[in-house]
Write a protein that holds these residues in place. Structure first.
Motif, PDB file in Angstrom:
ATOM      1  N   HIS A  62       0.817  -1.220   0.000  1.00  0.00           N
ATOM      2  CA  HIS A  62       0.000   0.000   0.000  1.00  0.00           C
ATOM      3  C   HIS A  62       0.851   1.270   0.000  1.00  0.00           C
ATOM      4  CE1 HIS A  62       1.042  -0.686   4.154  1.00  0.00           C
ATOM      5  NE2 HIS A  62       0.611   0.519   4.492  1.00  0.00           N
ATOM      6  N   SER A 109      -8.629  -3.003  -3.335  1.00  0.00           N
ATOM      7  CA  SER A 109      -7.733  -2.106  -2.600  1.00  0.00           C
ATOM      8  C   SER A 109      -8.417  -0.753  -2.421  1.00  0.00           C
ATOM      9  CB  SER A 109      -6.394  -1.957  -3.343  1.00  0.00           C
ATOM     10  OG  SER A 109      -6.546  -1.210  -4.529  1.00  0.00           O
ATOM     11  N   ARG A 112      -5.418   4.187  -2.461  1.00  0.00           N
ATOM     12  CA  ARG A 112      -4.153   4.298  -3.195  1.00  0.00           C
ATOM     13  C   ARG A 112      -4.281   5.383  -4.259  1.00  0.00           C
ATOM     14  NH1 ARG A 112      -2.284  -2.093  -3.963  1.00  0.00           N
ATOM     15  NH2 ARG A 112      -2.597  -2.647  -1.776  1.00  0.00           N
ATOM     16  N   HIS A 114      -4.369   6.264  -7.604  1.00  0.00           N
ATOM     17  CA  HIS A 114      -4.619   5.232  -8.608  1.00  0.00           C
ATOM     18  C   HIS A 114      -4.818   5.760 -10.026  1.00  0.00           C
ATOM     19  CE1 HIS A 114      -8.485   6.735  -7.361  1.00  0.00           C
ATOM     20  NE2 HIS A 114      -8.956   6.328  -8.516  1.00  0.00           N
ATOM     21  N   GLN A 160      -5.814  -4.952  -0.060  1.00  0.00           N
ATOM     22  CA  GLN A 160      -5.026  -3.823   0.402  1.00  0.00           C
ATOM     23  C   GLN A 160      -3.740  -4.220   1.112  1.00  0.00           C
ATOM     24  OE1 GLN A 160      -5.166  -0.867  -0.316  1.00  0.00           O
ATOM     25  NE2 GLN A 160      -4.520   0.455   1.350  1.00  0.00           N
TER      26      GLN A 160
END
Ligand code: HPA
Length: 242
Positions: A62, A109, A112, A114, A160
């Motif tokens: 992460h 997840s 983040r 992204h 995650q």
């Protein structure tokens, strides 16, 4: 000539068969990549290697700066990425040390960074096929050439981490259609797609996912299976580039 990069995950911090030509530390508008970009020759072909978790392996899934990693590769002219990552096996084919070339992703997840499309220039990339089909076919053919048994399909679920999952989480993922569980497949695949880089993955099974075998999942078990799976991965990569 197309520039190919290999991103190595847990168990593949360096490529032992790579003849190193150059090491380059890059900065990006998104911060620092996980490690230096290593240019070298693998089985006669020039490639760029990046250790996803750093070298030595210190960056948790992460905490990886996925954007800096993919941006850095793009800056170096990379057009194709083969991403290697350790996973847990959910469905019966995905036993420890086995290799799969996944074709789909479900992203579990969160939190983040992204996307590259944050401000004015929002774009919605087509992610119907998260992995490049041509690269996948080439990997599957290379596995046949190298006589390595692989699964040519599979749905990768990205959790995650860094903790492993609960039994109920894995049962839910299996109901969702996941065959494999890992922690680093996203947002890496999507970021590559956003920058127009062809991307495919080699998933190396390190352990049965939570609740799929008796007892605890131990680091010792993970390392033992990864050792075997990564040896086959190295052969697969050599066949792929050669
Ligand atoms: N879960 C998530 N990621 C993993 C696993 C797992 O069981 N094994 C290796 N990476």
């Amino acid at each position: 000539m197309t520039t190919l990069a290999i991103i190595g995950g847990t168990g593949l911090t360096q490529l032992s068969d790579l003849t190193i030509i150059n090491r380059e530390q890059l900065d990006t508008p998104y911060g620092s990549p996980s490690a230096e970009f290593v240019t070298g020759e693998l089985n006669g072909s020039r490639i760029i290697f990046l250790a996803r978790h750093g070298n030595p392996h210190t960056i948790a899934p992460h905490k990886i700066n996925y954007r800096a990693n993919i941006w850095g590769l793009k800056q170096l002219g990379v057009e194709q990425i083969i991403a290697v990552a350790a996973v847990g096996g959910i469905t019966c084919e995905m036993a420890p040390a086995h290799i799969a070339i996944p074709d789909q992703i479900i992203d579990y997840s969160y939190g983040r960074l992204h996307t590259f499309f944050e401000d004015e220039a929002v774009q919605h990339i087509d992610f119907t096929y998260p992995y490049n089909q041509k690269l996948r076919s080439r990997l599957i053919n290379a596995a046949a050439t190298a006589n390595i048994k692989i699964s040519p399909l599979g749905t990768y679920g990205c959790t995650q981490g860094p903790r492993l999952e609960t039994t109920a989480e894995i049962q839910r993922m299996e109901r969702d259609g996941c065959d494999l569980v890992g922690m680093t497949g996203m947002p890496e695949a999507a970021l590559a797609k956003e920058l127009g880089i062809d991307y495919a993955a080699i998933s190396v099974v390190a352990n049965w996912a939570a609740g799929k075998s008796e007892g605890e999942i131990t680091m010792e078990e993970i390392e033992r299976h990864l050792h075997k799976g990564m040896a086959n991965t190295a052969e697969l990569l050599k066949a792929f580039v050669g």
